[in-house]
Design a protein around this motif. Structure first.
Motif, PDB file in Angstrom:
ATOM      1  N   VAL A  52       0.835  -1.197   0.000  1.00 46.14           N
ATOM      2  CA  VAL A  52       0.000   0.000   0.000  1.00 46.14           C
ATOM      3  C   VAL A  52       0.872   1.251   0.000  1.00 46.14           C
ATOM      4  O   VAL A  52       0.665   2.170  -0.799  1.00 46.14           O
ATOM      5  CB  VAL A  52      -0.973  -0.007   1.198  1.00 46.14           C
ATOM      6  N   ALA A  53       1.873   1.287   0.874  1.00 49.29           N
ATOM      7  CA  ALA A  53       2.756   2.460   0.944  1.00 49.29           C
ATOM      8  C   ALA A  53       3.479   2.697  -0.378  1.00 49.29           C
ATOM      9  O   ALA A  53       3.547   3.832  -0.863  1.00 49.29           O
ATOM     10  CB  ALA A  53       3.763   2.287   2.078  1.00 49.29           C
ATOM     11  N   GLU A  54       4.013   1.648  -0.976  1.00 48.06           N
ATOM     12  CA  GLU A  54       4.730   1.793  -2.249  1.00 48.06           C
ATOM     13  C   GLU A  54       3.814   2.325  -3.346  1.00 48.06           C
ATOM     14  O   GLU A  54       4.202   3.197  -4.121  1.00 48.06           O
ATOM     15  CB  GLU A  54       5.338   0.455  -2.665  1.00 48.06           C
ATOM     16  N   LYS A  55       2.601   1.808  -3.424  1.00 47.59           N
ATOM     17  CA  LYS A  55       1.673   2.261  -4.466  1.00 47.59           C
ATOM     18  C   LYS A  55       1.207   3.692  -4.233  1.00 47.59           C
ATOM     19  O   LYS A  55       1.040   4.453  -5.182  1.00 47.59           O
ATOM     20  CB  LYS A  55       0.489   1.300  -4.577  1.00 47.59           C
ATOM     21  N   LEU A  56       1.000   4.070  -2.981  1.00 49.89           N
ATOM     22  CA  LEU A  56       0.598   5.451  -2.702  1.00 49.89           C
ATOM     23  C   LEU A  56       1.732   6.416  -3.030  1.00 49.89           C
ATOM     24  O   LEU A  56       1.496   7.470  -3.627  1.00 49.89           O
ATOM     25  CB  LEU A  56       0.155   5.598  -1.241  1.00 49.89           C
ATOM     26  N   ILE A  57       2.944   6.067  -2.678  1.00 47.01           N
ATOM     27  CA  ILE A  57       4.099   6.920  -3.003  1.00 47.01           C
ATOM     28  C   ILE A  57       4.245   7.045  -4.518  1.00 47.01           C
ATOM     29  O   ILE A  57       4.492   8.135  -5.037  1.00 47.01           O
ATOM     30  CB  ILE A  57       5.378   6.371  -2.351  1.00 47.01           C
ATOM     31  N   ALA A  58       4.060   5.945  -5.234  1.00 48.79           N
ATOM     32  CA  ALA A  58       4.180   5.961  -6.695  1.00 48.79           C
ATOM     33  C   ALA A  58       3.106   6.816  -7.360  1.00 48.79           C
ATOM     34  O   ALA A  58       3.285   7.280  -8.488  1.00 48.79           O
ATOM     35  CB  ALA A  58       4.125   4.530  -7.238  1.00 48.79           C
ATOM     36  N   ALA A  59       1.990   7.049  -6.675  1.00 53.11           N
ATOM     37  CA  ALA A  59       0.888   7.832  -7.247  1.00 53.11           C
ATOM     38  C   ALA A  59       1.115   9.335  -7.149  1.00 53.11           C
ATOM     39  O   ALA A  59       0.342  10.115  -7.714  1.00 53.11           O
ATOM     40  CB  ALA A  59      -0.420   7.468  -6.551  1.00 53.11           C
ATOM     41  N   GLN A  60       2.174   9.748  -6.468  1.00 55.52           N
ATOM     42  CA  GLN A  60       2.414  11.191  -6.308  1.00 55.52           C
ATOM     43  C   GLN A  60       2.716  11.829  -7.655  1.00 55.52           C
ATOM     44  O   GLN A  60       3.466  11.304  -8.467  1.00 55.52           O
ATOM     45  CB  GLN A  60       3.564  11.435  -5.337  1.00 55.52           C
ATOM     46  N   ARG A  61       2.097  12.984  -7.900  1.00 55.44           N
ATOM     47  CA  ARG A  61       2.246  13.720  -9.156  1.00 55.44           C
ATOM     48  C   ARG A  61       3.524  14.555  -9.126  1.00 55.44           C
ATOM     49  O   ARG A  61       4.104  14.796  -8.072  1.00 55.44           O
ATOM     50  CB  ARG A  61       1.028  14.623  -9.373  1.00 55.44           C
ATOM     51  N   SER A  62       3.934  15.044 -10.264  1.00 59.59           N
ATOM     52  CA  SER A  62       5.171  15.836 -10.353  1.00 59.59           C
ATOM     53  C   SER A  62       5.095  17.138  -9.565  1.00 59.59           C
ATOM     54  O   SER A  62       6.129  17.678  -9.163  1.00 59.59           O
ATOM     55  CB  SER A  62       5.507  16.133 -11.823  1.00 59.59           C
ATOM     56  N   ASP A  63       3.885  17.631  -9.295  1.00 57.26           N
ATOM     57  CA  ASP A  63       3.745  18.860  -8.505  1.00 57.26           C
ATOM     58  C   ASP A  63       3.726  18.585  -7.002  1.00 57.26           C
ATOM     59  O   ASP A  63       3.562  19.491  -6.198  1.00 57.26           O
ATOM     60  CB  ASP A  63       2.496  19.640  -8.919  1.00 57.26           C
ATOM     61  N   GLY A  64       3.868  17.317  -6.616  1.00 61.50           N
ATOM     62  CA  GLY A  64       3.903  16.937  -5.212  1.00 61.50           C
ATOM     63  C   GLY A  64       2.564  16.507  -4.647  1.00 61.50           C
ATOM     64  O   GLY A  64       2.503  15.971  -3.552  1.00 61.50           O
TER      65      GLY A  64
END
Length: 86
Positions: A52-64
């Motif tokens: 879950v943590a890895e997928k949520l971190i990967a979902a972050q957009r380039s603007d943060g």
């Protein structure tokens, strides 16, 4: 501490029912964050917290930020708040 509710078992079962084979939840990061937060409040947490943590971190957009539940591809406050909270 966990959320004390007579309905806790039903809430837990509802979110466990949308757990994907890889240990994530729902169809996108917004849904996954909602499941993670709810399961944490119920005292159990996700069965695969690292996934879950890895997928949520990967979902972050380039603007943060993070996307919300709508069709927009832009970051928004709703999505960012929910995902950061998870």
């Amino acid at each position: 501490t966990g959320l004390d509710s007579r309905a806790a078992g039903r809430f837990r079962a509802a979110f466990e029912a949308i757990e994907n084979a890889d240990g994530s939840y729902g169809a996108n990061a917004f849904e996954m964050a909602g499941a993670a937060v709810t399961l944490l409040r119920l005292g159990s947490g996700p069965s695969h917290p690292k996934v879950v943590a890895e997928k949520l971190i990967a979902a972050q957009r380039s603007d943060g930020g993070f996307r919300g539940p709508g069709p927009s591809q832009e970051s928004d406050l709703n999505g960012t708040y929910r995902i950061i909270r998870a």
